[in-house]
Design a protein around this motif. Structure first.
Motif, short mmCIF file in Angstrom:
data_model
loop_
_atom_site.label_atom_id
_atom_site.label_comp_id
_atom_site.label_asym_id
_atom_site.label_seq_id
_atom_site.Cartn_x
_atom_site.Cartn_y
_atom_site.Cartn_z
N MET A 1 0.83 -1.18 0.00
CA MET A 1 0.00 0.00 0.00
C MET A 1 0.88 1.24 0.00
O MET A 1 1.79 1.38 0.81
N LYS A 2 0.61 2.16 -0.91
CA LYS A 2 1.36 3.40 -0.99
C LYS A 2 0.77 4.43 -0.02
O LYS A 2 -0.44 4.56 0.09
N ILE A 3 1.65 5.13 0.65
CA ILE A 3 1.20 6.19 1.54
C ILE A 3 1.14 7.48 0.73
O ILE A 3 2.18 8.01 0.32
N THR A 4 -0.07 7.97 0.50
CA THR A 4 -0.26 9.17 -0.31
C THR A 4 -0.61 10.35 0.59
O THR A 4 -0.96 10.18 1.77
N GLN A 5 -0.54 11.53 0.00
CA GLN A 5 -0.88 12.74 0.74
C GLN A 5 -2.34 12.71 1.18
O GLN A 5 -2.67 13.11 2.31
N ASP A 6 -3.23 12.25 0.32
CA ASP A 6 -4.65 12.19 0.68
C ASP A 6 -4.90 11.19 1.81
O ASP A 6 -5.74 11.43 2.67
N LEU A 7 -4.17 10.09 1.81
CA LEU A 7 -4.34 9.11 2.87
C LEU A 7 -3.92 9.69 4.22
O LEU A 7 -4.66 9.57 5.21
N VAL A 8 -2.79 10.34 4.26
CA VAL A 8 -2.29 10.90 5.52
C VAL A 8 -3.20 12.04 5.98
O VAL A 8 -3.61 12.10 7.15
N GLN A 9 -3.53 12.96 5.07
CA GLN A 9 -4.37 14.09 5.45
C GLN A 9 -5.77 13.64 5.85
O GLN A 9 -6.32 14.10 6.85
N GLY A 52 -12.45 14.63 6.50
CA GLY A 52 -11.44 13.57 6.46
C GLY A 52 -11.89 12.37 5.66
O GLY A 52 -11.12 11.81 4.86
N ILE A 53 -13.15 11.98 5.83
CA ILE A 53 -13.68 10.84 5.07
C ILE A 53 -13.72 11.17 3.58
O ILE A 53 -13.37 10.34 2.74
N ALA A 54 -14.11 12.41 3.26
CA ALA A 54 -14.16 12.82 1.84
C ALA A 54 -12.76 12.81 1.23
O ALA A 54 -12.58 12.38 0.08
N ILE A 55 -11.77 13.25 1.97
CA ILE A 55 -10.39 13.25 1.46
C ILE A 55 -9.90 11.82 1.28
O ILE A 55 -9.22 11.51 0.29
N LEU A 56 -10.24 10.94 2.22
CA LEU A 56 -9.87 9.53 2.07
C LEU A 56 -10.51 8.93 0.82
O LEU A 56 -9.86 8.18 0.09
N MET A 57 -11.77 9.25 0.57
CA MET A 57 -12.44 8.74 -0.62
C MET A 57 -11.81 9.30 -1.89
O MET A 57 -11.63 8.58 -2.87
N ARG A 58 -11.47 10.59 -1.87
CA ARG A 58 -10.82 11.19 -3.03
C ARG A 58 -9.48 10.52 -3.30
O ARG A 58 -9.11 10.24 -4.45
N GLY A 59 -8.74 10.22 -2.25
CA GLY A 59 -7.47 9.54 -2.41
C GLY A 59 -7.62 8.13 -2.94
O GLY A 59 -6.76 7.63 -3.68
N ARG A 60 -8.70 7.50 -2.57
CA ARG A 60 -8.96 6.13 -3.04
C ARG A 60 -9.42 6.10 -4.49
O ARG A 60 -9.04 5.23 -5.26
N LEU A 61 -10.25 7.08 -4.86
CA LEU A 61 -10.82 7.10 -6.20
C LEU A 61 -9.92 7.81 -7.21
O LEU A 61 -9.88 7.44 -8.37
N GLY A 62 -9.23 8.85 -6.76
CA GLY A 62 -8.41 9.63 -7.68
C GLY A 62 -6.95 9.27 -7.59
O GLY A 62 -6.55 8.25 -7.03
N LYS A 63 -6.15 10.13 -8.15
CA LYS A 63 -4.72 9.92 -8.15
C LYS A 63 -4.09 10.96 -7.21
O LYS A 63 -4.29 12.15 -7.39
#
Length: 154
Positions: A1-9, A52-63
């Protein structure tokens, strides 16, 4: 699993929002017409959790950009400096603790040099914090901590 900015934020916002929500629910909510002390904190923490949930979803769906793991040392230095500040605040007092925090956290920068300018800036900031928070705002923070009071008595 890659740690992305959206995941951390997203994780950070979600965790802070959830903890704040749990804490805020301990206070009476009241009604929208007659708000209790818990109403505003509940609304703000719920919005933070949803963000936070919206950012997690954006990170999961987007790049999202992957976080490079090369600069963890400065984060560790600043974190330790803040923890040391918290532990030393009652023992040394606000000005000395802020001085140590400024110099300690400053060492995380690759451009930091411990010279008279850095020390003078930290001393000025420490004095300003003592004046603002203790003298003007009246916060119950000691200007001279217990360790320094013991030295002054002898």
């Amino acid at each position: 699993m890659k740690i992305t900015q959206d995941l951390v934020q997203g994780a950070l916002f979600s965790i802070i929002g959830l903890v704040a929500l749990v804490m805020a629910l301990q206070f009476p909510l009241g009604t929208p017409n007659r708000m209790g002390p818990g109403f505003f904190p509940v609304v703000i923490s719920a919005l933070l959790l949803l963000t936070g949930i919206a950012i997690l979803m954006r990170g999961r769906l987007g790049k999202s950009e992957v976080i490079a793991m090369s600069r963890w040392w400065p984060i560790a230095i600043v974190t330790v400096a803040i923890i040391v500040f918290g532990f030393l605040l009652d023992k040394l007092g606000l000005p000395v603790s802020v001085l140590l925090l400024c110099i300690g956290a400053g060492t995380a920068s690759i451009t930091f040099a411990l010279n008279w300018k850095a020390v003078a800036g930290a001393v000025a900031f420490s004095a300003a914090c003592g004046l603002l928070f203790v003298t003007l705002l009246g916060l119950p923070i000691p200007l001279v901590g217990s360790w320094l009071q013991v030295l002054a008595v002898r």
